[in-house]
Structure formats: C-alpha cells, structure tokens
Design a protein around this motif. Structure first.
Motif, mmCIF file in Angstrom:
data_model
loop_
_atom_site.group_PDB
_atom_site.id
_atom_site.type_symbol
_atom_site.label_atom_id
_atom_site.label_comp_id
_atom_site.label_asym_id
_atom_site.label_seq_id
_atom_site.Cartn_x
_atom_site.Cartn_y
_atom_site.Cartn_z
ATOM 1 N N GLY A 150 114.056 68.785 42.500
ATOM 2 C CA GLY A 150 114.408 68.236 41.201
ATOM 3 C C GLY A 150 113.187 67.894 40.384
ATOM 4 N N VAL A 151 113.402 67.096 39.356
ATOM 5 C CA VAL A 151 112.328 66.784 38.420
ATOM 6 C C VAL A 151 111.308 65.813 39.014
ATOM 7 C CG1 VAL A 151 113.512 64.826 37.333
ATOM 8 C CG2 VAL A 151 111.880 66.170 36.012
ATOM 9 N N VAL A 152 111.739 64.950 39.937
ATOM 10 C CA VAL A 152 110.848 63.899 40.451
ATOM 11 C C VAL A 152 109.634 64.480 41.188
ATOM 12 C CG1 VAL A 152 110.673 61.853 41.924
ATOM 13 C CG2 VAL A 152 112.713 62.226 40.531
ATOM 14 N N PRO A 153 109.797 65.390 42.154
ATOM 15 C CA PRO A 153 108.596 65.961 42.784
ATOM 16 C C PRO A 153 107.714 66.701 41.795
ATOM 17 C CG PRO A 153 110.551 67.172 43.463
ATOM 18 C CD PRO A 153 111.028 65.925 42.783
ATOM 19 N N GLY A 154 108.311 67.304 40.757
ATOM 20 C CA GLY A 154 107.503 67.950 39.732
ATOM 21 C C GLY A 154 106.636 66.954 38.982
ATOM 22 N N VAL A 155 107.211 65.804 38.637
ATOM 23 C CA VAL A 155 106.441 64.763 37.947
ATOM 24 C C VAL A 155 105.368 64.196 38.860
ATOM 25 C CG1 VAL A 155 106.569 62.455 36.911
ATOM 26 C CG2 VAL A 155 108.312 64.162 36.368
ATOM 27 N N ILE A 156 105.710 63.945 40.126
ATOM 28 C CA ILE A 156 104.740 63.388 41.071
ATOM 29 C C ILE A 156 103.548 64.330 41.246
ATOM 30 C CG2 ILE A 156 104.351 62.759 43.487
ATOM 31 C CD1 ILE A 156 105.882 60.646 42.025
ATOM 32 N N SER A 157 103.811 65.608 41.448
ATOM 33 C CA SER A 157 102.708 66.565 41.618
ATOM 34 C C SER A 157 101.892 66.673 40.337
ATOM 35 C CB SER A 157 103.252 67.936 42.033
ATOM 36 O OG SER A 157 104.181 68.426 41.084
ATOM 37 N N SER A 158 102.541 66.566 39.167
ATOM 38 C CA SER A 158 101.813 66.602 37.901
ATOM 39 C C SER A 158 100.902 65.395 37.762
ATOM 40 C CB SER A 158 102.799 66.650 36.720
ATOM 41 O OG SER A 158 103.581 67.825 36.757
ATOM 42 N N ILE A 159 101.382 64.229 38.179
ATOM 43 C CA ILE A 159 100.565 63.008 38.110
ATOM 44 C C ILE A 159 99.330 63.143 38.987
ATOM 45 C CG2 ILE A 159 100.512 60.547 38.696
ATOM 46 C CD1 ILE A 159 103.507 60.476 37.930
ATOM 47 N N ILE A 160 99.519 63.594 40.221
ATOM 48 C CA ILE A 160 98.383 63.729 41.139
ATOM 49 C C ILE A 160 97.352 64.701 40.581
ATOM 50 C CG2 ILE A 160 97.687 64.473 43.451
ATOM 51 C CD1 ILE A 160 100.454 63.590 44.430
ATOM 52 N N PHE A 161 97.827 65.792 39.987
ATOM 53 C CA PHE A 161 96.929 66.812 39.459
ATOM 54 C C PHE A 161 96.249 66.370 38.168
ATOM 55 C CE2 PHE A 161 96.261 70.827 37.040
ATOM 56 C CZ PHE A 161 95.381 71.441 37.916
ATOM 57 N N ALA A 162 96.947 65.560 37.348
ATOM 58 C CA ALA A 162 96.474 65.275 35.992
ATOM 59 C C ALA A 162 95.776 63.935 35.829
ATOM 60 C CB ALA A 162 97.656 65.348 35.015
ATOM 61 N N ILE A 163 95.897 63.018 36.779
ATOM 62 C CA ILE A 163 95.377 61.668 36.575
ATOM 63 C C ILE A 163 93.848 61.549 36.655
ATOM 64 C CG2 ILE A 163 95.515 60.885 38.990
ATOM 65 C CD1 ILE A 163 96.586 58.232 37.960
ATOM 66 N N PRO A 164 93.118 62.408 37.386
ATOM 67 C CA PRO A 164 91.671 62.200 37.516
ATOM 68 C C PRO A 164 90.897 62.096 36.202
ATOM 69 C CG PRO A 164 92.385 63.728 39.200
ATOM 70 C CD PRO A 164 93.566 63.492 38.305
#
Length: 280
Positions: A150-164
C-alpha cells in the motif's frame, strides 16, 4: 585462505523478525498517521473540481513567481487534466507532500542537533551516507514486512531516501553562521533557544530551504518505485506501462510527473530566493 562468511543477512533478518513481532503497536501507529495524512491530502486535492485546484495553484504561483511561473503552472496542470491523469497526479502529490513534510519534521531537528554537537554529527553522517548510497529498492523489503502493501511502505521508503539533504543542509547552514555573530549573541546574554530561533535559523534559512527542495525532488523520484509496493498515482501508471511495453502511456504519465516536478521545484526555488532576501 577461506574465511567463514559473516552471516550479516541472517542477522538482519533476525532483527527484522524481532521488530515485526515486538513492535507491532508502534508500526500500527505509524501506519495510522501516514495513511491519515495521505488520505487527508488526497481529499483536499481531489474533492474540489480540477479547475478550482488549478486556479488556486496558479494564484499561488503568481504570488510567488509572478507571470512566468503562473502561466507554466496553469498550462501544465491543464495539460495533465486534458491527458486524463488528474486524479493520479493528485494522489502522487499527496504521497510526495506527506513524505516531504515528515522528512522536514524529522530532518530539521536532527540537523539542528547535529550542528550543536560534533559528536552527534560524527554519528549521523555515516548513517546519512548509508541511506543515500543503499539502493532504494532495498528499503522496500523491510517496509513491506512492517507495513504490508500500500501507500505506507511507499511513503516510508521515500522518507528514508529523501531525508538526508534536509539533515545535511540544516547542519551546514547553522554551522556557516558567522562566529562573530554567535559570539555577539552570547555577549548580550542570549539563551541557546534565543540564539537558535532569532539568529542561526533565520541566517541558515536559505541553505535549509535548499535541502528541503532536494528532499521534495527525491521524494518525487521515488513515486515509480513506491508504486511497486502498491502506492497509487502516476507512478503506478508508469510502472504498468513499463510492464506492458506501452510507450505512449508511459510517456504521457512521465510527462505528468515532469510537470509536477518542475512546479514543485520552481515553488521551492522562489521560496529560497525570498529567504535569501530576508537573510540579507
């Protein structure tokens, strides 16, 4: 000389299994928060007629960047509506905004903490290097385990990739504040909070905004990857076009992502220029 292989994969899977077993209430809370944010933003963006949203974004573009940006925003969004990708684009925008907002809420405080402590910077920097160099697809595996499809793992992976970038540039911006000004603030008896909010953050704002801009762009770059775990939006259309070898549909959906990316980039670039004017 053959050394025995370190069972790193087995260790990771053991940790993953332990977390999945013992931290389920925590993951359920995160799921509830993220799904609520995405659904709320989708409702705001998709419930009104498309023309109303286009007018609102065009007015915002005019206030931020005047005629050039407002004209591009209006034409670009009208093209997306004409091609039939409006709902998917708004789903993508909701996902990107959710990932970016959470990244900012977490990243800016971590950047401030890193700027105030050399020890914390030495701890955080290798973690950021790891997050930025690990292939993005790898983040999907534990995200699926903990949050299902669903959308939640997509958001989580986006956060990990984009937060640095937000963490790095917040740290950099605060550290670049002239030491003479910091010493002057100390001499006048400023508390650490006063020094942070009245001196360091205002002067570091252009650099922080540059990090936020990169975070938004990286979040948008994850939409196709996020679609592989069930996230909806234009990324899902691109992914289906790739699997079915439909070049025309893939190009149209990719064009919608490009238009959205340019609009978000120009909005944040204008915000950076305004913060530069305030800082100067």
């Amino acid at each position: 000389m053959n050394l025995p292989k370190l069972p790193i994969g087995a260790w990771i899977e053991a940790v993953e299994k332990w977390m999945d077993t013992n931290m389920e209430p925590f993951f359920n809370l995160i799921t509830l928060i993220i799904r609520g944010m995405v659904n709320g933003l989708e409702t705001i963006l998709r419930y009104p007629p498309a023309l109303i949203i286009i007018i609102i974004f065009t007015l915002l573009a005019w206030l931020i960047g005047r005629w050039g940006l407002s004209a591009f925003t209006a034409i670009g969004l009208l093209l997306i509506e004409n091609l039939g990708y409006w709902d998917q684009t708004m789903q993508t925008l909701a996902l990107v905004l959710t990932a970016a907002l959470i990244s900012i809420v977490i990243g800016v405080p971590l950047g401030i903490l890193s700027a105030r402590s050399d020890r914390m910077q030495r701890i955080i920097t290798p973690l950021l290097d790891f997050m930025q160099t690990m292939p993005a697809f790898v983040y999907l595996l534990p995200a699926i385990t903990f949050f299902s499809l669903g959308v939640v793992p997509g958001v989580i992976s986006s956060i990990i990739f984009a937060i640095p970038p937000t963490i790095r540039l917040t740290n950099l911006g605060i550290r670049q504040v002239p030491s003479e000004l910091v010493e002057a603030a100390d001499a006048f008896g400023s508390t650490p909070a006063q020094k942070l909010f009245k001196l360091q953050l205002p002067l570091a704002l252009p650099t922080i905004m540059a990090g936020i801009n990169q975070t938004i762009m990286l979040s948008l770059s994850m939409v196709v990857i996020a679609s592989m775990v069930g996230a909806q939006g234009v990324g899902a259309t691109v992914y289906r076009a790739v699997t079915q070898v439909k070049t025309g549909i893939g190009f149209e959906a990719g064009l919608a992502i490009v238009i959205l990316a340019i609009i978000l980039d120009r909005f944040t670039q204008r915000a950076i220029r305004r913060s530069n004017n305030v800082a100067s």
